[in-house]
Design an enzyme around this catalytic site. Structure first.
Site, PDB file in Angstrom:
ATOM      1  N   LYS A  15      -9.159  -2.380   2.801  1.00  0.00           N
ATOM      2  CA  LYS A  15      -8.754  -1.132   3.458  1.00  0.00           C
ATOM      3  C   LYS A  15      -9.534   0.019   2.836  1.00  0.00           C
ATOM      4  O   LYS A  15      -9.787   0.021   1.623  1.00  0.00           O
ATOM      5  CB  LYS A  15      -7.242  -0.956   3.253  1.00  0.00           C
ATOM      6  CG  LYS A  15      -6.626   0.225   4.002  1.00  0.00           C
ATOM      7  CD  LYS A  15      -5.098   0.170   3.918  1.00  0.00           C
ATOM      8  CE  LYS A  15      -4.426   1.347   4.598  1.00  0.00           C
ATOM      9  NZ  LYS A  15      -2.944   1.244   4.560  1.00  0.00           N
ATOM     10  N   SER A  72       3.143  -0.361   6.112  1.00  0.00           N
ATOM     11  CA  SER A  72       1.757  -0.382   6.612  1.00  0.00           C
ATOM     12  C   SER A  72       1.024  -1.698   6.518  1.00  0.00           C
ATOM     13  O   SER A  72      -0.035  -1.845   7.116  1.00  0.00           O
ATOM     14  CB  SER A  72       0.925   0.673   5.906  1.00  0.00           C
ATOM     15  OG  SER A  72       1.117   1.891   6.557  1.00  0.00           O
ATOM     16  N   SER A  84      -0.308   1.638   8.851  1.00  0.00           N
ATOM     17  CA  SER A  84      -1.623   2.233   8.774  1.00  0.00           C
ATOM     18  C   SER A  84      -2.752   1.248   8.487  1.00  0.00           C
ATOM     19  O   SER A  84      -3.915   1.576   8.682  1.00  0.00           O
ATOM     20  CB  SER A  84      -1.629   3.315   7.693  1.00  0.00           C
ATOM     21  OG  SER A  84      -1.450   2.737   6.416  1.00  0.00           O
TER      22      SER A  84
HETATM   23  N1  GLN Z   1       4.154   4.433   9.072  1.00  0.00           N
HETATM   24  C1  GLN Z   1       4.662   4.906   7.822  1.00  0.00           C
HETATM   25  C2  GLN Z   1       4.160   6.286   7.564  1.00  0.00           C
HETATM   26  O1  GLN Z   1       3.538   6.802   8.405  1.00  0.00           O
HETATM   27  C3  GLN Z   1       4.230   3.982   6.725  1.00  0.00           C
HETATM   28  C4  GLN Z   1       2.831   4.139   6.362  1.00  0.00           C
HETATM   29  C5  GLN Z   1       2.427   3.297   5.217  1.00  0.00           C
HETATM   30  O2  GLN Z   1       3.097   2.340   4.863  1.00  0.00           O
HETATM   31  N2  GLN Z   1       1.322   3.689   4.594  1.00  0.00           N
HETATM   32  O3  GLN Z   1       4.392   6.871   6.559  1.00  0.00           O
END
Ligand code: GLN
Length: 491
Positions: free
Chosen positions: A79, A178, A154
């Site tokens: 990532k 995410s 994400s």
């Molecule tokens: N979708 C969640 C957020 O927007 C989790 C994102 C994540 O785990 N980085 O914060």
């Protein structure tokens, strides 16, 4: 069978028996990326030169007759919030568009030492803020099962790349879901390890008390192999835990008779697609048929997880992202009038709208006069959620739920309404608040789209999750179904 569809274990054997060279393997994946990534858009950077150099070193080792470690020669990708020395690392943000880290994240070093071959860096929601990868500052990634749908986020790039056979495994990060939410949307296996198990050094911070790095793989066994390589104490991360590291692959046994599984009723609540629920109920029956003892249970404070998460995560983000000011690294505006306008313009130009929204929310929650009402309240709710889990784990070895209330949604469907987007993480955020581990794995399909099952365990019980997941995987075939893209063109 295409070489790019294989698991770590299968490829390891092919390499050791010299049926294929590490260079051929890396070339096979680079060719796969070239052919499918124009559609999927999982990669921000492809590191062809690095991949071929690393593969060559593995081939030299093989030529010397040396044995290979489990990940040696295995093509993978990271990532783009994991620092890679000398390789652009953007966090999918314009503010880090030109950032070339002078150091590696600890996980990058660990995979390098394990001999894994780096194919490139993967797209994500900017600063890991989002649930669809549509918030990337560069482009959206597509779901290999249906190119009109999001891969989740994400870590959308990390997950789509594995689902589309563009890498054997990848690493993502999980602050509120995410890794698990996209793993569910794309039909692969994703683990959020216990907070403190994997070093966060060199992970570009979003919300430091919630962030964890974890593996995305095609199978549960592969996941255990990767966790073996990346877990462990690191003096460079003060929240990294010093514990004897087990060999997670030893948990991969099929016998789960007597395993106590709790099914928290709150995770089957409002907003849940009834067809997703049907898939999960069937998964529960599979566990019962394997001899597990399954019972309904309750985590009564679950409803506070979402609001607590969005206060704590944004508060921490507002502080973590203060460092992007154009002074030391990253983007700097071209035409500042004075130092203050340099800071302001740099940040206005560099951050996307979701990141700005969260910085404002977090700054507000932390401001004098509001701190007690919001941030402190959220921390108290967090404590109640931790206690819910502690109590449940007195009775159960594993908790089982859907990973997400629905299957993957359409690109653009939720981007204008942040609140409905936030709700796709309703089953995943409590886990980060409690710091416990959770695994998402394929449990079935609804209308041709994958459904994920989430298995949660107590702190440092990754082995128990792998055991439960492995038994399910061995007795089902959902993980073997591939998106039609693999046969040359998505539906
Ligand atoms: N979708 C969640 C957020 O927007 C989790 C994102 C994540 O785990 N980085 O914060």
């Amino acid at each position: 069978m295409e070489i790019t569809t294989r698991t770590i274990g299968e490829l390891h054997e092919l390499l050791e028996s010299k049926a294929i060279s590490a260079t051929e393997l890396a070339q096979g994946f680079l060719a796969r990326i070239e052919s499918v990534d124009p559609e999927i858009k999982a990669f921000i950077t492809v590191t062809k030169k690095t991949a071929l150099e690393q593969a060559k070193a593995v081939d030299e080792k093989l030529a010397r007759g040396e044995k290979l470690g489990a990940l040696e020669g295995i093509p993978m990708a990271l990532k783009d919030n994991l620092c890679t020395e000398g390789i652009r690392t953007t966090c999918s943000s314009k503010i880090l568009d030109n950032f070339i880290p002078p150091y590696n994240a600890t996980v990058t070093d660990k995979l390098k030492d394990a001999g894994a071959v780096l194919l490139g860096k993967l797209n994500m929601d900017e600063f890991a803020m989002g649930s669809s990868t549509e918030n990337s500052g560069f482009f959206a990634t597509r779901n290999p099962w249906d190119l009109e749908r999001v891969p989740g986020g994400s870590s959308g790039g990390s997950v789509a790349a594995v689902a589309a056979d563009q890498a054997v495994f990848t690493l993502g990060s999980d602050t509120g879901g995410s890794i698990r939410q996209p793993a569910a949307f794309c039909g692969v296996v994703g683990l959020k390890p216990t907070y403190g198990l994997v070093s966060r050094y060199g992970l570009i911070a979003y919300a430091s008390s919630l962030d964890q790095i974890g593996p995305v793989t095609k199978t549960v066994a592969d996941n255990a192999w990767v966790l073996n390589a990346i877990a462990g104490h690191d003096a460079k991360d003060s929240t990294s835990v010093s514990l004897a590291k087990p060999d997670y692959t030893r948990s991969l046994t099929e016998d789960i008779r007597g395993l106590r599984i709790g099914v928290p009723q709150e995770y089957f609540g409002q907003g849940m697609d009834p067809q997703v629920e049907t898939v999960l109920r069937e998964a529960i029956r599979t566990y019962e048929s394997l001899g597990a003892i399954v019972e309904e249970c309750s985590l009564p404070h679950t409803e506070y997880a979402m609001p607590a998460y969005y206060l704590i995560a944004t508060a921490e983000a507002s502080s973590n992202l203060a460092r992007y000011d154009g002074v030391r690294y990253g983007h700097r505006t071209e035409s500042p009038e004075d130092i203050l306008s340099m800071f302001c313009k740099t940040r206005a130009e560099g951050f996307g709208s979701e990141v700005k929204r969260r910085i404002m929310l977090g700054t507000y929650a932390l401001s004098a006069g509001y701190y007690d009402a919001y941030y402190l309240k959220a921390q108290k709710a967090r404590t109640l959620i931790v206690r819910d889990f502690d109590q449940a784990f007195e009775k159960y070895d594993v908790l089982l739920s859907p990973t997400t209330p629905t299957t993957a949604f359409r690109i653009g469907e939720k981007s204008s309404d942040p609140l409905t987007m936030y709700l796709s993480d309703v089953c995943t955020v409590p886990i980060n608040l409690a710091g416990i581990p959770a695994l998402s794995m394929p449990a079935g399909f609804v209308d041709g789209l994958p459904v994920g099952m989430q298995l949660m365990g107590k702190h440092f019980a990754e082995g128990t999750l792998y055991k439960a997941g492995y038994a399910f995987e061995k007795n089902t075939s959902f993980h073997t179904v591939k998106p039609s893209l693999s046969q040359g063109g998505a539906k």
